[in-house]
Every structure is written in structure tokens, then in C-alpha cells.
Design a protein around this motif. Structure first.
Motif, mmCIF file in Angstrom:
data_model
loop_
_atom_site.group_PDB
_atom_site.id
_atom_site.type_symbol
_atom_site.label_atom_id
_atom_site.label_comp_id
_atom_site.label_asym_id
_atom_site.label_seq_id
_atom_site.Cartn_x
_atom_site.Cartn_y
_atom_site.Cartn_z
ATOM 1 N N THR A 7 -25.550 -25.957 -25.618
ATOM 2 C CA THR A 7 -25.456 -26.793 -24.422
ATOM 3 C C THR A 7 -26.516 -26.354 -23.410
ATOM 4 O O THR A 7 -27.198 -25.358 -23.615
ATOM 5 N N ARG A 8 -26.533 -27.082 -22.290
ATOM 6 C CA ARG A 8 -27.483 -26.702 -21.230
ATOM 7 C C ARG A 8 -27.213 -25.315 -20.688
ATOM 8 O O ARG A 8 -28.109 -24.633 -20.220
ATOM 9 N N LEU A 9 -25.936 -24.907 -20.759
ATOM 10 C CA LEU A 9 -25.568 -23.573 -20.261
ATOM 11 C C LEU A 9 -26.406 -22.494 -20.926
ATOM 12 O O LEU A 9 -26.773 -21.509 -20.300
ATOM 13 N N VAL A 10 -26.724 -22.687 -22.203
ATOM 14 C CA VAL A 10 -27.430 -21.639 -22.932
ATOM 15 C C VAL A 10 -28.935 -21.885 -23.055
ATOM 16 O O VAL A 10 -29.657 -21.042 -23.548
ATOM 17 N N VAL A 11 -29.412 -23.043 -22.587
ATOM 18 C CA VAL A 11 -30.861 -23.270 -22.649
ATOM 19 C C VAL A 11 -31.517 -23.369 -21.278
ATOM 20 O O VAL A 11 -32.729 -23.220 -21.155
ATOM 21 N N ASP A 12 -30.715 -23.599 -20.241
ATOM 22 C CA ASP A 12 -31.273 -23.686 -18.895
ATOM 23 C C ASP A 12 -31.806 -22.317 -18.478
ATOM 24 O O ASP A 12 -31.048 -21.351 -18.413
ATOM 25 N N PRO A 13 -33.110 -22.214 -18.186
ATOM 26 C CA PRO A 13 -33.686 -20.915 -17.859
ATOM 27 C C PRO A 13 -32.991 -20.207 -16.695
ATOM 28 O O PRO A 13 -32.943 -18.988 -16.649
ATOM 29 N N LYS A 14 -32.406 -21.001 -15.789
ATOM 30 C CA LYS A 14 -31.748 -20.384 -14.630
ATOM 31 C C LYS A 14 -30.533 -19.559 -15.041
ATOM 32 O O LYS A 14 -30.103 -18.667 -14.332
ATOM 33 N N THR A 15 -29.968 -19.895 -16.200
ATOM 34 C CA THR A 15 -28.755 -19.179 -16.620
ATOM 35 C C THR A 15 -29.059 -18.099 -17.658
ATOM 36 O O THR A 15 -28.151 -17.444 -18.137
ATOM 37 N N VAL A 16 -30.335 -17.959 -18.006
ATOM 38 C CA VAL A 16 -30.665 -16.996 -19.064
ATOM 39 C C VAL A 16 -30.302 -15.578 -18.624
ATOM 40 O O VAL A 16 -30.644 -15.139 -17.541
ATOM 41 N N ILE A 17 -29.618 -14.934 -19.502
ATOM 42 C CA ILE A 17 -29.147 -13.587 -19.198
ATOM 43 C C ILE A 17 -30.239 -12.578 -19.518
ATOM 44 O O ILE A 17 -30.917 -12.677 -20.532
ATOM 45 N N LYS A 18 -30.409 -11.629 -18.612
ATOM 46 C CA LYS A 18 -31.537 -10.701 -18.757
ATOM 47 C C LYS A 18 -31.235 -9.540 -19.712
ATOM 48 O O LYS A 18 -32.141 -8.872 -20.169
ATOM 49 N N ASP A 19 -29.975 -9.349 -20.014
ATOM 50 C CA ASP A 19 -29.572 -8.259 -20.902
ATOM 51 C C ASP A 19 -30.169 -8.498 -22.304
ATOM 52 O O ASP A 19 -29.760 -9.404 -23.028
#
Ligand SMILES: NC(=O)C1=CN([C@@H]2O[C@H](COP(=O)(O)OP(=O)(O)OC[C@H]3O[C@@H](n4cnc5c(N)ncnc54)[C@H](O)[C@@H]3O)[C@@H](O)[C@H]2O)C=CC1
Ligand SMILES: CCCCCC(=O)/C=C/[C@H]1C=CC(=O)[C@@H]1CCCCCCC(=O)O
Length: 126
Positions: free
Chosen positions: A67-79
Motif C-alpha cells: 500500500t501507500r503506507l509502505v511506498v510513500d517516502p515520507k513514511t519510510v523507516i530509517k531503521d
């Protein structure tokens, strides 16, 4: 919706996650929030409430879904460890979740929760 308030009854499907019952070291606040969704579902959907109000409450627990949750760069987790971890998971499409959710709607009892992971058959986990 409540029958005791002139409604016709109905169904509420809460969106939990695999992280509503499975635990690892990643995204702890997110995991805690999904455990809360599971507790809420079990309590609100208790058979006593269902018998009184006619509202069925169930939860679905999707695994990793595109979904967008996992592809939107704003939500990308830095870990970076979590990023590596996600690459090894059983991903599924949104459509697979939709089809499985319909099956949950058609079969689930109130207060139950259902795993939807890797586009496989639904499985009751609560
Ligand atoms: N994508 C995944 O791998 C998984 C997602 N989930 C859960 O599925 C649910 C939906 O997530 P996705 O579709 O993946 O994310 P998404 O980012 O594609 O969709 C989330 C939607 O919520 C809306 N939204 C955000 N804040 C809002 C607010 N305050 N009021 C109203 N709408 C708001 C956004 O506009 C967006 O349309 C979430 O509860 C998520 O935790 C559960 C398991 C796996
Ligand atoms: C590198 C990007 C990783 C994005 C997260 C991901 O791959 C998906 C994880 C999903 C698997 C089950 C879920 O419920 C997941 C959503 C995780 C969202 C994490 C939000 C973290 C936060 O803001 O606390």
C-alpha cells in the motif's frame, strides 16, 4: 446501528495487523497500538454485547501489504535492520486482503480476529 437504539445491527471490521498479536523489536509504538485494536475488538465484540446490541465486531490482521503506507517516502523507516527484515516477509496485494476480508465478513463470529498474510487462506487467531 445498535438494535437497542432502533438500529438494525451490523458489523464493524477493525484493521489490526500481524503486529496486533506478533511481537518483534521493530516499531514498538505501532505494535502497542495494534494490540490495543485487538483488545478493543475482543471487549466490544464480546458475545454479551453482541446479544444486547446486535453489532458484530471483528478484527483483521494483515501481514505486509503493498500500500501507500509502505511506498510513500515520507513514511519510510530509517531503521536499516527493519528494512532488511521487510524484504524477507511474505508480501501480498491490497486485492488479496480485500478478498480475504469479504470471507471474514461472511464467516466470522463477534470478538474474533483473523490473520490475512501472504495471500494465503484466512486463519482465526483470536
Ligand atoms: N500496509 C501494510 O503492510 C499493513 C497495513 N495495516 C493497516 O492497514 C490500515 C491502512 O493502512 P494502509 O492502507 O497500508 O495505509 P495507507 O497509507 O495506504 O492508507 C491509510 C489511509 O488513512 C488515511 N488517514 C490517515 N490519517 C487519517 C485520519 N486522521 N483520518 C482519516 N483518514 C486518515 C490516509 O489518508 C490514507 O488514505 C492501517 O491501519 C495500517 O496500520 C495492517 C497491516 C499491514
Ligand atoms: C522500509 C519501509 C518499511 C515500511 C513498513 C513496512 O514495510 C510495512 C510493515 C507492515 C507490516 C505489518 C504492518 O502492520 C506494517 C505497517 C508498519 C507501519 C510502521 C509505522 C511505524 C510508525 O510510524 O511507528
Amino acid at each position: 446501528m445498535r438494535k437497542d437504539k432502533s438500529g438494525k445491527g451490523g458489523t464493524i471490521i477493525n484493521i489490526a495487523s500481524i503486529y496486533g498479536y506478533r511481537v518483534d523489536q521493530y516499531v514498538p509504538v505501532y505494535q502497542a497500538s495494534k494490540f490495543a485494536v485487538m483488545g478493543f475488538t475482543k471487549s466490544l465484540g464480546n458475545i454479551e454485547n453482541f446479544n444486547e446490541f446486535g453489532v458484530r465486531v471483528v478484527a483483521i490482521c494483515p501481514g505486509f501489504t503493498e500500500t501507500r503506507l509502505v511506498v510513500d517516502p515520507k513514511t519510510v523507516i530509517k531503521d536499516t535492520k527493519f528494512k532488511e527484515f521487510t524484504k524477507k516477509q511474505a508480501w501480498q496485494t491490497v486485492e488479496a486482503v480485500g478478498i480475504a476480508a469479504v470471507e471474514v465478513f461472511e464467516t466470522a463470529g463477534s470478538g474474533t480476529a483473523w490473520l490475512i498474510e501472504g495471500a494465503k487462506q484466512i486463519e482465526q487467531i483470536l
